[in-house]
Design an enzyme around this catalytic site. Structure first.
Site, mmCIF file in Angstrom:
data_model
loop_
_atom_site.group_PDB
_atom_site.id
_atom_site.type_symbol
_atom_site.label_atom_id
_atom_site.label_comp_id
_atom_site.label_asym_id
_atom_site.label_seq_id
_atom_site.Cartn_x
_atom_site.Cartn_y
_atom_site.Cartn_z
ATOM 1 N N LYS A 83 0.857 -1.192 0.000
ATOM 2 C CA LYS A 83 0.000 0.000 0.000
ATOM 3 C C LYS A 83 0.894 1.243 0.000
ATOM 4 C CE LYS A 83 -4.411 0.909 2.282
ATOM 5 N NZ LYS A 83 -5.092 0.800 3.575
HETATM 6 O O1 G3P Z 1 -9.240 1.895 4.480
HETATM 7 C C1 G3P Z 1 -9.289 3.233 4.910
HETATM 8 C C2 G3P Z 1 -9.935 3.353 6.218
HETATM 9 O O2 G3P Z 1 -9.190 2.700 7.220
HETATM 10 C C3 G3P Z 1 -10.263 4.735 6.623
HETATM 11 O O3 G3P Z 1 -11.467 4.677 7.255
HETATM 12 O O4 G3P Z 1 -13.289 5.460 8.651
HETATM 13 O O5 G3P Z 1 -10.912 6.091 9.210
HETATM 14 O O6 G3P Z 1 -12.065 7.089 7.261
HETATM 15 P P1 G3P Z 1 -11.960 5.909 8.144
#
Ligand code: G3P
Length: 222
Positions: A83
């Site tokens: 990644k």
């Molecule tokens: O895969 C990306 C994710 O971990 C981000 O999620 O909810 O922190 O925006 P969030």
């Protein structure tokens, strides 16, 4: 649509693996930092638990460092996808890692133009963050739609991995738009299955069955 779990928690990953619907896992430094233990060992165990793409993110911000870390992650297990953040140095590293045959998931994508460049650099996946766009009053799902259209127009060999999915409708909308993958926390995966009418219906079936058995028993005794 492939379903990936967005976590580094082995407990959750084992629980989800038993459901038989999880195709891969995405981790990031924030998710790994929440877990106790050596990140490398955690990633290895995730790879042994789910036989699918497992994203491991680099933390270097220069192309040489990303390349070094990316090669290291890729050598760890055949399931690892490297990644890389969508910045200028990330594009350079993606191009080189892809030319060596490594799969790259380009992350922190917030616009169709970023996704276009990621695909051109050879990324295997792009990860647009739907929820985080919604957080700043921008339609995250529209970005998914635009990227799907662009990739279709040119037949890019790159999958749209809808990330930062916060609730079941995010998943459903992304699937309707043709996102190849949706990655989500365990809570969202669980919410996808839940329906109150299913629970009410099952309760009624079981009550009726018990009632019928009792009546049958009473008839036989009488
Ligand atoms: O895969 C990306 C994710 O971990 C981000 O999620 O909810 O922190 O925006 P969030």
């Amino acid at each position: 649509m492939k379903i990936f779990l967005d976590t580094a928690s082995l407990k959750e990953i084992r629980e989800a693996a038993a459901l038989g619907v999880v195709d891969g896992v995405t981790t990031n430094p924030s998710l790994l930092a929440k877990e106790s233990g050596d990140p490398e060992q955690i990633l290895l165990e995730i790879c042994r638990t789910i036989d699918g793409p497992i994203s491991a993110e680099v933390v270097a911000t220069d192309a040489a460092g990303m390349l070094r870390e990316g090669r290291h992650w890729a050598a760890l297990h055949k399931n690892i996808v490297v990644k890389i953040p969508c910045i200028l140095e990330g594009l350079k590293a993606t191009k080189l890692l892809a030319s060596e045959g490594h799969r790259v998931n380009m992350t922190l994508i917030f616009s169709p133009s970023q996704a276009l460049l990621a695909a051109k650099a050879g990324a295997r996946y792009v990860s647009p963050f739907v929820g985080r766009l919604d957080d700043v009053s921008t339609d995250g799902m529209q970005v998914i739609a635009d990227i799907v259209q662009i990739f279709d127009n040119y037949d890019f060999d790159c999958e749209v991995l809808a990330a930062s999915l916060r609730h079941p409708m995010h998943v459903v909308e992304a699937a309707k738009l043709g996102a190849h993958v949706g990655t989500m926390p365990m809570s969202v995966l669980a919410a996808l299955l839940k329906h109150p009418l299913t629970d009410i219906g099952l309760k009624r079936f079981l009550e009726d069955w018990e009632k019928a058995k009792k009546e049958l028993g009473a008839k036989a005794a009488g």
